[in-house]
Design a protein around this motif. Structure first.
Motif, short mmCIF file in Angstrom:
data_model
loop_
_atom_site.label_atom_id
_atom_site.label_comp_id
_atom_site.label_asym_id
_atom_site.label_seq_id
_atom_site.Cartn_x
_atom_site.Cartn_y
_atom_site.Cartn_z
N PRO A 1 86.03 -60.87 -36.67
CA PRO A 1 86.55 -61.82 -37.61
C PRO A 1 85.82 -63.22 -37.71
O PRO A 1 85.51 -63.91 -36.56
CB PRO A 1 88.00 -61.83 -37.47
CG PRO A 1 88.22 -61.66 -36.08
CD PRO A 1 86.92 -60.97 -35.49
N PHE A 2 85.74 -64.03 -38.69
CA PHE A 2 85.53 -65.21 -38.77
C PHE A 2 86.27 -65.96 -39.84
O PHE A 2 87.16 -65.44 -40.56
CB PHE A 2 83.77 -65.47 -38.78
CG PHE A 2 83.39 -65.06 -40.11
CD1 PHE A 2 82.81 -63.61 -40.44
CD2 PHE A 2 82.91 -65.75 -41.19
CE1 PHE A 2 82.55 -63.30 -41.76
CE2 PHE A 2 82.61 -65.71 -42.24
CZ PHE A 2 82.32 -64.12 -42.52
N GLY A 3 85.95 -67.25 -40.29
CA GLY A 3 86.81 -67.83 -41.12
C GLY A 3 87.93 -68.15 -40.95
O GLY A 3 88.27 -68.36 -39.57
N LYS B 1 79.78 -69.85 -36.10
CA LYS B 1 79.74 -71.22 -35.30
C LYS B 1 80.49 -72.22 -36.42
O LYS B 1 81.34 -73.02 -35.52
CB LYS B 1 78.23 -72.08 -35.26
CG LYS B 1 77.39 -71.29 -34.42
CD LYS B 1 78.13 -71.09 -32.81
CE LYS B 1 77.72 -72.33 -31.93
NZ LYS B 1 78.23 -72.15 -30.59
N THR B 2 80.43 -72.12 -37.48
CA THR B 2 81.31 -73.00 -38.36
C THR B 2 82.86 -72.87 -37.93
O THR B 2 83.53 -73.82 -37.95
CB THR B 2 81.06 -72.86 -39.79
OG1 THR B 2 79.64 -72.94 -40.17
CG2 THR B 2 81.80 -74.04 -40.62
N SER B 3 83.19 -71.56 -37.65
CA SER B 3 84.72 -71.24 -37.60
C SER B 3 84.88 -71.97 -36.07
O SER B 3 86.16 -72.29 -36.04
CB SER B 3 84.80 -69.89 -37.44
OG SER B 3 84.50 -69.17 -38.58
N THR C 1 87.15 -74.47 -53.01
CA THR C 1 87.81 -73.61 -51.98
C THR C 1 88.48 -74.15 -51.02
O THR C 1 88.13 -75.40 -50.80
CB THR C 1 86.71 -72.59 -51.52
OG1 THR C 1 85.92 -73.67 -50.81
CG2 THR C 1 85.80 -71.94 -52.57
N ASN C 2 89.23 -73.37 -50.23
CA ASN C 2 90.16 -73.89 -49.31
C ASN C 2 89.07 -74.23 -47.94
O ASN C 2 89.27 -75.46 -47.26
CB ASN C 2 90.76 -72.80 -48.51
CG ASN C 2 92.13 -72.65 -49.14
OD1 ASN C 2 92.60 -73.67 -49.62
ND2 ASN C 2 92.64 -71.34 -49.26
N PHE C 3 87.80 -73.91 -47.97
CA PHE C 3 86.96 -74.26 -47.05
C PHE C 3 86.26 -75.39 -47.27
O PHE C 3 86.30 -76.59 -46.42
CB PHE C 3 85.79 -73.08 -46.88
CG PHE C 3 84.62 -73.68 -45.83
CD1 PHE C 3 85.02 -73.62 -44.52
CD2 PHE C 3 83.18 -73.73 -46.30
CE1 PHE C 3 83.85 -74.26 -43.78
CE2 PHE C 3 82.29 -74.09 -45.58
CZ PHE C 3 82.50 -74.18 -44.33
N SER C 4 86.12 -75.91 -48.66
CA SER C 4 85.43 -77.13 -48.98
C SER C 4 86.62 -78.26 -48.72
O SER C 4 86.56 -79.22 -48.15
CB SER C 4 85.05 -77.05 -50.62
OG SER C 4 84.25 -76.22 -50.83
N1 CTP Z 1 81.48 -70.45 -45.66
C1 CTP Z 1 80.18 -71.14 -45.66
N2 CTP Z 1 79.93 -71.85 -47.11
C2 CTP Z 1 80.55 -71.42 -48.04
C3 CTP Z 1 81.75 -70.54 -47.97
C4 CTP Z 1 82.22 -70.01 -46.83
O1 CTP Z 1 79.69 -71.45 -44.76
N3 CTP Z 1 80.26 -71.80 -49.21
C5 CTP Z 1 81.85 -69.70 -44.35
C6 CTP Z 1 82.87 -70.68 -43.64
O2 CTP Z 1 82.77 -70.55 -42.38
C7 CTP Z 1 84.04 -70.01 -44.05
C8 CTP Z 1 83.84 -68.55 -44.01
O3 CTP Z 1 82.34 -68.57 -44.68
O4 CTP Z 1 85.24 -70.37 -43.08
C9 CTP Z 1 84.72 -67.74 -44.58
O5 CTP Z 1 84.72 -68.20 -46.22
P1 CTP Z 1 86.11 -68.24 -47.06
O6 CTP Z 1 86.88 -66.97 -46.85
O7 CTP Z 1 85.77 -68.78 -48.27
O8 CTP Z 1 86.85 -69.58 -46.15
P2 CTP Z 1 87.81 -69.52 -45.30
O9 CTP Z 1 87.76 -70.64 -44.26
O10 CTP Z 1 88.32 -68.12 -44.56
O11 CTP Z 1 89.35 -69.99 -45.91
P3 CTP Z 1 90.32 -68.88 -46.84
O12 CTP Z 1 91.55 -69.12 -46.00
O13 CTP Z 1 90.56 -69.25 -48.28
O14 CTP Z 1 89.87 -67.52 -46.90
#
Ligand code: CTP
Ligand code: MG
Length: 539
Positions: free
Chosen positions: A210-212, A299-301, A340-343
């Motif tokens: 898993p990641f994210g 790595k971002t995670s 997005t949540n990530f942004s």
């Molecule tokens: N990611 C990225 N660039 C983006 C979108 C995503 O680098 N434009 C990477 C980030 O590391 C992110 C992961 O992919 O954590 C998963 O993406 P996403 O599911 O959109 O974000 P989550 O952080 O998992 O947040 P959510 O709870 O909304 O799923």
């Protein structure tokens, strides 16, 4: 450990700052049975995967006699952990102490008898409990206690938050209610390991990880599960060819690009999951999606996880902002031109770096503190940053969560989005390198814009809502009622105030009527949904 620390002790955050050092001091006190944070991100992931591989998922009766059930299973070996949950039926997750127990259990599991159907002969770790003898029938007493796997609904949350006395308490309470639980995290790793079993029929050395948000510390109950099929473990690639004599190598099929290889593997694995995977339905294969390098995303995670551990206020603020954004349809579960949540998370981190006394250091600083073992370069992207938290010295910032929340809305309510780009690497605004309404630099793939998808309309809404929220928090701090006249029923629930009031749709109506705004939101959502369907169809 820290996750539980935040859940269990409200006082930590009320005081303002919770540093890793304090979290470490609290660690011995919680009864968390998940792998601890102190082991390092990678090690924790490995341990959780190993845990998942020793686990089975059993569908059972809601009135199952837990004691008898566990006793029966323990015939195959010691049980390390178990819990029940409800999701279209009752399920038990049982983790054995040793993987041999799962093998032993498999020998004792029978194939179901069916009359008019045929079975796909794929044996997984998803099982069903049958009670045969009269003594084993569920007795009608209360069954096992089920652990919740979904977040509380928004209206319930608003009520709960309204009972808190300070905004800081509200943020802490919201975080505790939304964050992933130990059990939910276990389930996520179990899903990865069950999928691994399917992929492993072709690629025995594979791993599904898993990641994210499932692992970065910012996951909310119910968030998606981002998974990565890792085939790098495939042995032999690193073997050195001898200089002389004979040597053998595998004959392997070749494709034009790595992307083509990935697509063909995912296509087959997706097909197997759909056709053979018990409990797997409605698999949709989206093989043309453009996605950033998954290894970099891992790595971002890890980086986000580190930021979340540095100071307890980080996670609190991220959860509060994400929840507020969801309540106002700034974010959506449907892909589209939304933030997005990530942004949002990166925006919160950047804001915290921009405080007069920064709450968290820049990524460049974390890079400069890295030791030789931290070095990581992925396809030309330098993903190096320090992993040893004790090397990081934090600045003395004692702002409360209330101050930070207000600060966040002020900051982005007046941010120069037109000219400036957000970079947590530098920790200062950068000139925008390209035209896009919102530019947030990907921390590791620095040429990418994390929020490339966001259009001007969505950014404008975000800014307007930030200004609105800042105004409401200011009013509330000045002693004016932050909420509309309470619409109470017969009960005496306190009127929503503070953070709870920010989650109410009526608060954002602004100049527009509430109904009109709702209609507009619905049509924006629908448009996004149609666009995403269109995109998928064109693939
Ligand atoms: N990611 C990225 N660039 C983006 C979108 C995503 O680098 N434009 C990477 C980030 O590391 C992110 C992961 O992919 O954590 C998963 O993406 P996403 O599911 O959109 O974000 P989550 O952080 O998992 O947040 P959510 O709870 O909304 O799923
Ligand atoms: Mg996700």
């Amino acid at each position: 450990g820290f996750l539980k620390g935040l859940q269990g002790s409200h006082t930590c955050l009320r005081r303002g700052v919770v540093t890793e050092a304090q979290a470490l001091a609290n660690r011995g006190k919680d009864d968390d049975h998940g792998p601890g944070d102190q082991e390092g991100f990678e090690a924790v992931q490995q341990e959780r995967l190993a845990q998942a591989e020793r686990s089975v998922l059993i569908s059972c009766h809601s009135k199952t006699n837990e004691k008898r059930f566990l006793k029966y299973l323990s015939l195959h070996g010691d049980i390390q952990n178990s819990f029940f949950y409800d999701s279209y039926g009752t399920y038990a997750v049982v983790e054995f102490a040793s993987p041999e127990s799962v093998a032993s259990l498999h020998k004792a599991v029978s194939i179901p008898a069916v009359n008019h159907e045929s079975l796909v002969p794929f044996k997984s770790r998803l099982l069903s409990l049958r009670s045969l003898g009269a003594a084993d029938r569920p007795t009608g007493q209360t069954g096992p206690q089920c652990r919740p796997q979904t977040a509380v609904p928004m209206n319930e949350l608003i009520q709960t938050l309204s009972q808190e006395e300070t905004i800081d308490q509200q943020v802490t309470c919201l975080t505790a209610a939304f964050q992933l639980t130990e059990e939910n995290t276990r389930l996520r790793f179990l899903v990865c390991s069950l999928l691994r079993d399917i992929a492993a029929s072709y690629f025995p050395e594979c791993n599904v990880r898993p990641f994210g948000s499932s692992v970065n510390g910012f996951g909310k109950l119910g968030c998606d599960l981002d998974m990565f099929l890792d085939l790098d473990g495939i042995s032999g690639r690193s073997l050195k060819m001898p200089n002389a004599g004979l040597a053998l190598e595998y004959q392997m099929k070749r494709c034009n690009s790595e992307r083509a290889v990935t697509q063909s593997i995912l296509s087959v694995v997706g097909e197997c999951v759909d056709r053979f995977g018990p409990g797997c339905v409605g698999v949709q294969k989206i093989l043309n999606a453009r996605c950033p390098l998954v290894r970099v995303a891992m790595k971002t995670s890890e980086l986000l996880h580190l930021y979340g551990r540095l100071d307890g206020r980080v996670r609190g603020l991220v959860f509060a902002v994400r929840c507020w954004a969801r309540a106002h349809a700034i974010t959506s579960s449907v892909p589209g031109a939304w933030i997005t949540n990530f942004s949002l998370t990166v925006m919160v981190l950047f804001f915290l770096q921009r405080r007069p006394a920064p709450v968290i250091p820049t990524l460049d600083h974390l890079h400069s503190l890295a030791g030789p073992a931290d070095k990581s370069v992925i396809e030309g992207n330098d993903c190096t940053f320090v992993s040893d938290l004790s090397r990081i010295t934090l600045q003395d910032n004692t702002e409360t969560l209330e101050q930070l929340l207000r600060g966040f809305f002020d900051f982005y309510g007046s941010f120069q989005f037109g000219r400036m780009s957000i970079s947590i690497r530098k920790g200062t605004e950068q000139n925008k390198p390209e035209v896009a309404p919102l530019h947030i630099q990907n921390p590791f793939e620095t040429s990418l814009n994390v929020s490339k998808n966001v259009n001007g309309t969505q950014l404008d809404r975000f800014v307007a809502l930030c200004q609105d929220a800042a105004w409401h928090l200011e009013q509330s701090a000045a002693g004016a009622p932050s909420a509309p006249p309470p619409q109470r029923g017969a009960d005496t629930a306190p009127a929503p105030w503070g953070l709870a009031a920010l989650l109410l749709p009526s608060q954002t109506a602004g100049v527009k009527g509430r109904r009109k705004q709702k209609r507009e939101l619905a049509s924006v959502r629908l448009k996004g949904l149609l666009e995403s369907l269109k995109k998928n169809n064109n693939r």
